[in-house]
Design a protein around this motif. Structure first.
Motif, mmCIF file in Angstrom:
data_model
loop_
_atom_site.group_PDB
_atom_site.id
_atom_site.type_symbol
_atom_site.label_atom_id
_atom_site.label_comp_id
_atom_site.label_asym_id
_atom_site.label_seq_id
_atom_site.Cartn_x
_atom_site.Cartn_y
_atom_site.Cartn_z
ATOM 1 N N GLN A 89 0.860 -1.177 0.000
ATOM 2 C CA GLN A 89 0.000 0.000 0.000
ATOM 3 C C GLN A 89 0.902 1.235 0.000
ATOM 4 O OE1 GLN A 89 -2.296 1.496 3.631
ATOM 5 N NE2 GLN A 89 -3.893 0.419 2.503
ATOM 6 N N VAL A 96 -3.492 7.280 1.866
ATOM 7 C CA VAL A 96 -3.369 6.161 0.945
ATOM 8 C C VAL A 96 -3.711 6.620 -0.469
ATOM 9 C CG1 VAL A 96 -4.216 3.863 0.351
ATOM 10 C CG2 VAL A 96 -3.957 4.503 2.756
ATOM 11 N N VAL A 97 -2.800 6.329 -1.426
ATOM 12 C CA VAL A 97 -3.067 6.688 -2.819
ATOM 13 C C VAL A 97 -3.256 5.462 -3.695
ATOM 14 C CG1 VAL A 97 -1.817 8.862 -2.628
ATOM 15 C CG2 VAL A 97 -0.599 6.829 -3.403
ATOM 16 N N GLY A 98 -3.008 4.277 -3.173
ATOM 17 C CA GLY A 98 -3.214 3.070 -3.950
ATOM 18 C C GLY A 98 -2.281 1.962 -3.532
ATOM 19 N N ASN A 99 -2.234 0.912 -4.361
ATOM 20 C CA ASN A 99 -1.372 -0.242 -4.129
ATOM 21 C C ASN A 99 -0.479 -0.444 -5.340
ATOM 22 O OD1 ASN A 99 -2.720 -1.120 -1.602
ATOM 23 N ND2 ASN A 99 -4.452 -1.486 -2.978
ATOM 24 N N ALA A 100 0.677 -1.036 -5.110
ATOM 25 C CA ALA A 100 1.595 -1.275 -6.228
ATOM 26 C C ALA A 100 2.494 -2.457 -5.931
ATOM 27 C CB ALA A 100 2.449 -0.021 -6.485
ATOM 28 N N GLU A 104 6.025 -2.066 -10.357
ATOM 29 C CA GLU A 104 5.156 -0.922 -10.639
ATOM 30 C C GLU A 104 5.579 0.295 -9.832
ATOM 31 O OE1 GLU A 104 1.092 -3.602 -11.371
ATOM 32 O OE2 GLU A 104 1.444 -2.588 -9.467
ATOM 33 N N TYR A 105 5.989 0.059 -8.581
ATOM 34 C CA TYR A 105 6.374 1.178 -7.728
ATOM 35 C C TYR A 105 7.622 1.873 -8.265
ATOM 36 C CZ TYR A 105 7.853 3.944 -3.787
ATOM 37 O OH TYR A 105 8.252 4.991 -3.001
ATOM 38 N N ASP A 356 -14.186 -5.454 -2.440
ATOM 39 C CA ASP A 356 -13.519 -4.594 -3.423
ATOM 40 C C ASP A 356 -12.027 -4.888 -3.553
ATOM 41 O OD1 ASP A 356 -15.923 -3.241 -3.907
ATOM 42 O OD2 ASP A 356 -15.580 -1.900 -2.203
ATOM 43 N N ILE A 358 -9.578 -4.591 -1.276
ATOM 44 C CA ILE A 358 -8.780 -3.523 -0.669
ATOM 45 C C ILE A 358 -7.452 -4.055 -0.137
ATOM 46 C CG2 ILE A 358 -8.697 -1.908 1.277
ATOM 47 C CD1 ILE A 358 -11.711 -1.488 0.893
ATOM 48 N N GLU A 380 -13.409 4.989 3.823
ATOM 49 C CA GLU A 380 -12.141 5.686 4.009
ATOM 50 C C GLU A 380 -11.397 5.134 5.223
ATOM 51 O OE1 GLU A 380 -10.808 8.175 2.089
ATOM 52 O OE2 GLU A 380 -12.447 7.725 0.701
#
Length: 505
Positions: A89, A96-100, A104-105, A356, A358, A380
């Motif tokens: 994460q 939190v802006v997302g997962n990678a 990808e990171y 979803d 998460i 959130e």
């Protein structure tokens, strides 16, 4: 006058960078300087809630405490929190802006440098000195092209670097000289000196070692720091700080020392915020065992704790694979107690739904069914400091919430009762009808002396006079004394210089 800055990078992970920065922060704060800690990028599932409503690595929160200032999201603008199959994460400036995944990171990092430099400039605008901590190893040349954590940041912000090596793990001369050999000459030019950490024995025996490093690198020798035994009293940054593998198994076979009470913490693969239990580790009447997969829950434990998790469903599967669900059932039959915190609380319920995806692949799974609750991972992320009291007994507490998820209670008459009443009147957590299984979302309960004594009394343990928070501050002062003695701190201040980064606008 512009703030000066100095960066501590390491020859590897876990060489003591976080501790050195914390000690220097306290030392220079005591000299009357306005000090701010900063780590461009951190990877840790031990996180802290900040006064400005975000989350940062626990080490930077400790460093802020050492500098006697509130923790801010700008002290750790990029935080990576490892999860299961989805990688990590990504948290930027507290949110939190997302997962990678790892690859990808790497492509994301150049875009994150802007946020890193923005946060650094904001801290520098309020400080006399910014102490920057690197991440991992300065010699990871395979990752240098997109680096924002070590030399990439140092070059972008024009911050001089001190390289830290750990003699306790061996090969410190090779690791320091080798770093000089493999990094780009322009990066090497940023390094103004080196420190050797965690020395044991007669320091004069390493005089030639310090001279050898200086001769081969051209860097100033700034200190040979003996091992600081009291470091174990301070919160660890990540899972590397959990007591050594196999310790709990050995303890289980040996039995608990007279007058001590065993408490077991389940160290599943994605354990988070395990520093919640540092106060228990320091309790003279507690024998705290971190139990890893492959080890049985000690049969003489009076309390078993299910801690937070960065991937609740994945760690619940790991719990079952380790056979801990069977151990927990036996523990309860023996009259033991169970406490779940955050993700551990969710595991104690009937179901957990992550529709979803998460925290991993979308799924709905059965929980341990030890509490009459159901959890849906949605909404959130809650990041807030909180306070209140227990519903039963009105024992006060202070702590913080850091979670995603909504938990609802069943309608069963035997479903138990709420555990905590928050300061705003909300109820949190659940305790079973017999009071032996409990869980809540609030972290930091054991840090509060009142709550810790309350829980020890619940499991029949004797009272203790440990006062935790002053113990941490006293240890930070001892650490500062230690570093002032063995590091040339005056020279460090001379080497620090103003950066060229300014606050936008």
């Amino acid at each position: 006058m512009a703030a000066r800055a100095l960066m501590i990078q390491g020859t590897g992970s876990d060489v003591g960078k976080s501790l050195i920065v914390a000690g220097l922060a306290r030392a220079f704060t005591r000299r009357g300087l306005r000090v701010r800690p900063f780590k461009p990028q951190n990877m840790s599932n031990n996180a802290a809630v900040t006064a400005d409503g975000g989350e940062i690595g626990r080490a930077q929160a400790l460093q802020a405490r050492a500098a006697r200032v509130p923790a801010s999201v700008h002290m750790n603008p990029v935080l990576l929190k490892p999860q299961s199959e989805i990688g990590a994460q990504v948290v930027v400036q507290g949110k939190v802006v997302g997962n990678a995944k790892a690859r990808e990171y790497q492509s994301m990092k150049p875009g994150l440098l802007e946020a890193v430099l923005d946060s650094f400039a904001r801290l520098a605008d309020t400080a006399d000195l910014v102490l920057v901590e690197g991440a991992g190893s300065a010699s990871e040349v395979n990752l240098r092209a997109s680096d924002i954590a070590n030399m990439g940041f140092a070059r972008a912000a024009d911050v001089p670097v001190v390289l830290l090596g750990d003699i306790d793990r061996g090969g410190v001369i090779a690791s320091l000289v080798g770093t000089r050999a493999v990094i780009d000459p322009a990066d090497a030019a940023m390094i103004v000196g080196f420190i050797v950490n965690r020395f044991r024995g007669d320091p004069t025996l390493f005089d030639d070692g310090m001279k050898t490093v200086a001769r081969h690198t051209g860097w100033h020798a700034l200190g040979l720091v003996p091992f600081f035994d009291a470091a174990s009293k301070l919160p660890a940054e990540d899972a590397l700080g959990i007591p050594g593998r196999g310790a709990s198994a050995a303890q289980g076979s040996a039995g608990v020392a007279p007058g001590r009470t065993r408490i077991a913490v389940l160290a599943y693969p994605r354990i988070a915020n395990f520093d919640d239990f540092d106060p228990l580790r320091l309790e003279p009447i507690v024998d705290l065992a971190f139990v890893r997969p492959g080890e049985a829950i000690p049969g003489d434990a009076r309390l078993v704790i299910l801690p937070g998790s960065k991937a609740t469903i994945a760690d619940l599967a790991a719990l079952r694979q380790a056979g801990w669900d069977i151990d927990l059932a036996a523990h309860l039959r023996r009259g033991g107690h169970v406490l779940g915190i955050c993700g551990g609380y969710q595991m104690l319920g009937r179901t957990i739904a992550d529709r979803d995806g998460i925290e991993g692949p979308p799924a709905t799974v059965d929980g341990l069914a030890l509490l009459d609750i159901d959890t849906v991972l949605e909404g959130e992320k809650v990041l807030i400091e909180t306070a209140g009291e227990t519903v039963a007994g009105a024992v006060p507490f202070k702590g913080y919430e850091m979670h995603i998820g909504r938990t609802t209670h069943g309608a069963s008459a035997e479903g138990g009762r709420p555990l905590l009443r928050l300061g705003d009147g909300r109820l949190d957590g659940t305790s079973s009808a017999n009071g032996r299984v409990s869980g809540c979302y609030v972290h930091g309960l054991m840090t509060d002396d009142r709550q810790r004594r309350h829980w020890l009394q619940r499991i029949g343990a004797p009272a203790s006079d440990l006062i935790y928070e002053p113990e941490i501050d006293a240890t930070l002062d001892l650490l500062a004394d230690h570093l002032e003695r063995y590091i040339d701190c005056d020279r460090l201040l001379e080497l620090a210089r103003p950066s060229r980064v300014t606050v936008p606008g």
